[in-house]
Design an enzyme around this catalytic site. Structure first.
Site, mmCIF file in Angstrom:
data_model
loop_
_atom_site.group_PDB
_atom_site.id
_atom_site.type_symbol
_atom_site.label_atom_id
_atom_site.label_comp_id
_atom_site.label_asym_id
_atom_site.label_seq_id
_atom_site.Cartn_x
_atom_site.Cartn_y
_atom_site.Cartn_z
ATOM 1 N N GLY A 56 0.789 -1.188 0.118
ATOM 2 C CA GLY A 56 -0.170 0.076 0.074
ATOM 3 C C GLY A 56 1.070 0.850 -0.562
ATOM 4 N N CYS A 57 1.995 1.065 0.210
ATOM 5 C CA CYS A 57 3.425 2.728 0.049
ATOM 6 C C CYS A 57 3.805 2.522 -1.946
ATOM 7 C CB CYS A 57 4.277 2.105 0.629
ATOM 8 S SG CYS A 57 3.410 2.639 2.281
#
Length: 142
Positions: A56-57
């Protein structure tokens, strides 16, 4: 995993809020956040694996933890300078805290105090939320 980190010890979330309030413009604030990242202890390459990689980064972010005396100790790193600084901000709030302290800390209020989220790109904001969620999930499981 006992290692020394200033985040959560000599650098607290209150310190960061106080320091950021001194800066009038966001260019100075970004510089301070990047400088925070320079104080983040590096993570050994053998931990920069999929096991510790945070999903998610936009950038690569790795987070590991251990428990010491009932408190959680986090080790984190990123391949991006600004993200290392954001990790420092997150760890200042959550490192060396009990799971209960972690779960009751209001990160939304913390980031609102420093006016951070609206100054991050949407992907950085999502990454920041992913970091906090990973730490809260770790605390909930502890």
């Amino acid at each position: 995993m006992s290692f020394e980190s200033p985040f959560g010890n000599s650098i607290t979330s209150e310190d960061i809020v106080d320091t950021l309030s001194f800066f009038d413009d966001w260019e100075e604030r970004y510089k301070y956040i990047i400088d925070l990242g320079k104080e983040l202890p590096g993570m050994s390459d053998d931990k920069k694996t999929d096991e510790f990689l945070l999903r998610g980064c936009q950038s690569q972010v790795w987070i590991d933890h251990s428990a010491e005396d009932g408190k959680l100790v986090f080790e984190a790193d990123s391949d991006a300078h600004i993200v290392r600084g954001l990790l420092g901000m997150v760890l200042a709030a959550y490192n060396f805290k009990t799971p209960a302290e972690i779960l009751t800390f209001d990160s939304d209020e913390y980031f609102k105090q420093v006016d951070l989220v609206k100054h991050l790109s949407p992907t950085r904001g999502n990454g920041l939320r992913a970091m906090v969620q990973k730490i809260k999930d770790t605390a909930a499981a502890a």
